[in-house]
Enzyme design. Structure first.
Site, PDB file in Angstrom:
ATOM      1  N   TYR A 103       0.838  -1.205   0.000  1.00 39.36           N
ATOM      2  CA  TYR A 103       0.000   0.000   0.000  1.00 39.36           C
ATOM      3  C   TYR A 103       0.877   1.261   0.000  1.00 39.36           C
ATOM      4  O   TYR A 103       0.557   2.265  -0.636  1.00 39.36           O
ATOM      5  CB  TYR A 103      -0.934  -0.009   1.224  1.00 39.36           C
ATOM      6  CG  TYR A 103      -1.717   1.274   1.391  1.00 39.36           C
ATOM      7  CD1 TYR A 103      -2.582   1.729   0.399  1.00 39.36           C
ATOM      8  CD2 TYR A 103      -1.589   2.041   2.550  1.00 39.36           C
ATOM      9  CE1 TYR A 103      -3.296   2.914   0.557  1.00 39.36           C
ATOM     10  CE2 TYR A 103      -2.308   3.217   2.720  1.00 39.36           C
ATOM     11  CZ  TYR A 103      -3.157   3.648   1.725  1.00 39.36           C
ATOM     12  OH  TYR A 103      -3.854   4.819   1.881  1.00 39.36           O
ATOM     13  N   ARG A 146       1.277   7.007  -6.618  1.00 40.73           N
ATOM     14  CA  ARG A 146       0.142   7.928  -6.742  1.00 40.73           C
ATOM     15  C   ARG A 146       0.610   9.372  -6.570  1.00 40.73           C
ATOM     16  O   ARG A 146       0.249  10.245  -7.356  1.00 40.73           O
ATOM     17  CB  ARG A 146      -0.945   7.563  -5.726  1.00 40.73           C
ATOM     18  CG  ARG A 146      -2.114   8.544  -5.735  1.00 40.73           C
ATOM     19  CD  ARG A 146      -3.335   8.027  -4.994  1.00 40.73           C
ATOM     20  NE  ARG A 146      -3.100   7.670  -3.595  1.00 40.73           N
ATOM     21  CZ  ARG A 146      -4.054   7.238  -2.774  1.00 40.73           C
ATOM     22  NH1 ARG A 146      -5.296   7.097  -3.210  1.00 40.73           N
ATOM     23  NH2 ARG A 146      -3.768   6.927  -1.525  1.00 40.73           N
ATOM     24  N   TYR A 196      -0.897  12.984   6.652  1.00 41.05           N
ATOM     25  CA  TYR A 196      -0.470  11.941   7.592  1.00 41.05           C
ATOM     26  C   TYR A 196       1.043  12.017   7.795  1.00 41.05           C
ATOM     27  O   TYR A 196       1.787  12.247   6.842  1.00 41.05           O
ATOM     28  CB  TYR A 196      -0.795  10.542   7.039  1.00 41.05           C
ATOM     29  CG  TYR A 196      -2.235  10.080   7.136  1.00 41.05           C
ATOM     30  CD1 TYR A 196      -3.208  10.765   7.861  1.00 41.05           C
ATOM     31  CD2 TYR A 196      -2.612   8.900   6.480  1.00 41.05           C
ATOM     32  CE1 TYR A 196      -4.514  10.293   7.919  1.00 41.05           C
ATOM     33  CE2 TYR A 196      -3.916   8.426   6.537  1.00 41.05           C
ATOM     34  CZ  TYR A 196      -4.866   9.126   7.253  1.00 41.05           C
ATOM     35  OH  TYR A 196      -6.146   8.660   7.305  1.00 41.05           O
ATOM     36  N   ARG A 252     -11.990  13.154   2.238  1.00 41.28           N
ATOM     37  CA  ARG A 252     -12.909  12.241   2.936  1.00 41.28           C
ATOM     38  C   ARG A 252     -14.227  12.046   2.194  1.00 41.28           C
ATOM     39  O   ARG A 252     -14.937  11.072   2.426  1.00 41.28           O
ATOM     40  CB  ARG A 252     -13.167  12.763   4.349  1.00 41.28           C
ATOM     41  CG  ARG A 252     -11.897  12.911   5.194  1.00 41.28           C
ATOM     42  CD  ARG A 252     -11.163  11.603   5.361  1.00 41.28           C
ATOM     43  NE  ARG A 252      -9.885  11.754   6.085  1.00 41.28           N
ATOM     44  CZ  ARG A 252      -9.077  10.745   6.350  1.00 41.28           C
ATOM     45  NH1 ARG A 252      -9.372   9.518   5.950  1.00 41.28           N
ATOM     46  NH2 ARG A 252      -7.943  10.967   6.991  1.00 41.28           N
ATOM     47  N   GLU A 261     -13.930  -1.151   6.907  1.00 36.39           N
ATOM     48  CA  GLU A 261     -13.937   0.165   6.252  1.00 36.39           C
ATOM     49  C   GLU A 261     -15.268   0.316   5.514  1.00 36.39           C
ATOM     50  O   GLU A 261     -15.759  -0.631   4.917  1.00 36.39           O
ATOM     51  CB  GLU A 261     -12.754   0.273   5.284  1.00 36.39           C
ATOM     52  CG  GLU A 261     -12.623   1.626   4.633  1.00 36.39           C
ATOM     53  CD  GLU A 261     -11.304   1.779   3.870  1.00 36.39           C
ATOM     54  OE1 GLU A 261     -10.231   1.570   4.481  1.00 36.39           O
ATOM     55  OE2 GLU A 261     -11.358   2.083   2.667  1.00 36.39           O
TER      56      GLU A 261
HETATM   57  C1  3EB Z   1      -7.703   6.076   5.999  1.00 32.76           C
HETATM   58  O1  3EB Z   1      -8.576   6.847   6.383  1.00 32.76           O
HETATM   59  C2  3EB Z   1      -8.138   4.664   5.713  1.00 32.76           C
HETATM   60  O2  3EB Z   1      -5.409   5.465   0.034  1.00 32.76           O
HETATM   61  O3  3EB Z   1      -7.021   6.084  -1.288  1.00 32.76           O
HETATM   62  C3  3EB Z   1      -9.374   5.286   3.034  1.00 32.76           C
HETATM   63  C4  3EB Z   1      -9.758   5.879   1.829  1.00 32.76           C
HETATM   64  C5  3EB Z   1      -8.090   4.813   3.181  1.00 32.76           C
HETATM   65  C6  3EB Z   1      -8.847   6.006   0.769  1.00 32.76           C
HETATM   66  C7  3EB Z   1      -6.600   5.696  -0.181  1.00 32.76           C
HETATM   67  C8  3EB Z   1      -7.192   4.944   2.113  1.00 32.76           C
HETATM   68  C9  3EB Z   1      -7.564   5.532   0.927  1.00 32.76           C
HETATM   69  O4  3EB Z   1      -6.510   6.386   5.892  1.00 32.76           O
HETATM   70  C10 3EB Z   1      -7.638   4.159   4.439  1.00 32.76           C
END
Ligand code: 3EB
Length: 332
Positions: free
Chosen positions: A143, A150, A203, A216, A322
């Site tokens: 990932y 990306r 992050y 989101r 999720e």
């Molecule tokens: C998160 O909130 C959980 O890498 O495109 C959620 C939605 C998550 C999209 C992405 C990853 C992605 O980090 C993981």
């Protein structure tokens, strides 16, 4: 208009079907002659049948194929599917990145150049699926390799890497090539963040050398309709996973996050979208957890909740569930 529906039957792909495309979630081998659909190797848990997520618009649908991207569009929206075999890059010198990273970078660059050429420059949402998402190869979780590619492609394609970025999900399949689908429009959409969470593009480095890149949720107004596309939402508060090992508490935390995203979206766009207005797909890491997860969702959203459940690996090894969703409401 856009109608996102979740069912077990495959809709027709004709030009007058209104079908923009979709995804088929199934543990069975891919169904032949369904170019409008991405095949996602995930077992459906709430029914024996497959799960078909289909996106319908209106008017005449046109279809094309460029650089291995199958796409279909009408006057307002374009949906596309790219699958790419990372083994094509197995011999690439190490300093250029891992095969999955390079495949991701290629796929995204091709997507952005297609969207530029076709006049649909604004992506509402990406769906990302890859096998062995939590496996570590070349000293880096897959990932995280995907996140490197990306980020590179967004930057190289002149896309924003923070702020107004598309909604997305990223999940692990049982098998199959890297598969990315996307929905794009001709007008900008509004990116929504969650006040309970740090934006994914911010992050810290403990989650990998390059951060994930998504919002989101995204809200678009298309053709008198407000379209709400909720990203994959998990048990993360701030940037940390909460309730490790406790699938029930993770489900409740995920729903609290979804409620916060909806509140934020309603404030920011003047929409009125409730938890009950969405159709959901719930990704569950351990198939045996479905009864617990389902009970909590039916209790907290309501017994009439429209949700489908599939088995998937989640992009952090400590996440057990999720939830993503969508709604199309009349624009007020
Ligand atoms: C998160 O909130 C959980 O890498 O495109 C959620 C939605 C998550 C999209 C992405 C990853 C992605 O980090 C993981």
């Amino acid at each position: 208009m856009l109608n996102v529906s979740y069912g077990s039957a495959l809709p027709g792909e004709g030009q007058d079907s209104g079908l923009l495309g979709g995804l088929i979630f199934s543990a069975l081998p891919p169904i032949a002659d369904t170019p409008a659909f991405a095949h996602i190797a995930m077992a459906r848990l709430d029914q024996d049948a497959l799960l078909c997520e289909s996106l319908h618009g209106n008017g005449v649908i046109r279809a094309g194929l460029l650089n291995d991207i199958h796409y279909r569009f009408n006057d307002h929206l374009l949906f596309g599917i790219v699958t790419i075999d990372e083994n094509l890059f197995a011999g690439t010198p190490k300093q250029e990145g891992t095969p999955l990273q390079i495949a991701t970078r290629h796929a995204y660059r091709h997507i952005f150049s297609l969207l530029h050429a076709q006049g649909f420059p604004y992506v509402l949402r990406f769906w990302n699926y890859m096998a062995d998402i939590n496996a570590v190869t070349d000293d880096l979780e897959r990932y995280r390799q995907f996140n490197l590619g990306r980020q590179q492609a967004f930057a190289e394609s002149g896309q924003a890497v923070a702020g107004n970025v598309p909604a997305a999900c990223a999940l692990g399949t049982a098998s199959g090539p890297l598969t990315i689908t996307f929905l794009a429009g001709r007008q900008p959409s509004v990116a929504i963040e969650n006040p309970r969470q740090i934006s994914a593009y911010d992050y810290p480095e403990q989650y990998g050398p390059r951060s994930p890149l998504f919002s989101r949720a995204s809200v678009a107004t298309v053709d008198q309709q407000r379209i709400f596309l909720l990203s994959g939402t998990a048990s993360i508060v701030g940037h940390e996973t909460r309730h490790t090992g406790d699938v029930a508490a993770q489900t409740t935390e995920s729903l609290a996050n979804i409620a916060a995203v909806l509140t934020e979206a309603n404030l920011k766009t003047n929409a009125q979208c409730a938890l009950q207005a969405l159709d959901y797909i719930v990704y569950i890491r351990h198939a045996e957890d479905i009864a617990q997860v389902r009970q909590i969702i039916e209790q907290q959203v309501g017994p009439a909740v429209r949700a489908a459940y599939v088995q998937a690996d989640i992009c952090r090894a400590d996440l057990l569930v999720e939830i993503e969703g969508s709604a199309a409401l009349p624009a007020n």
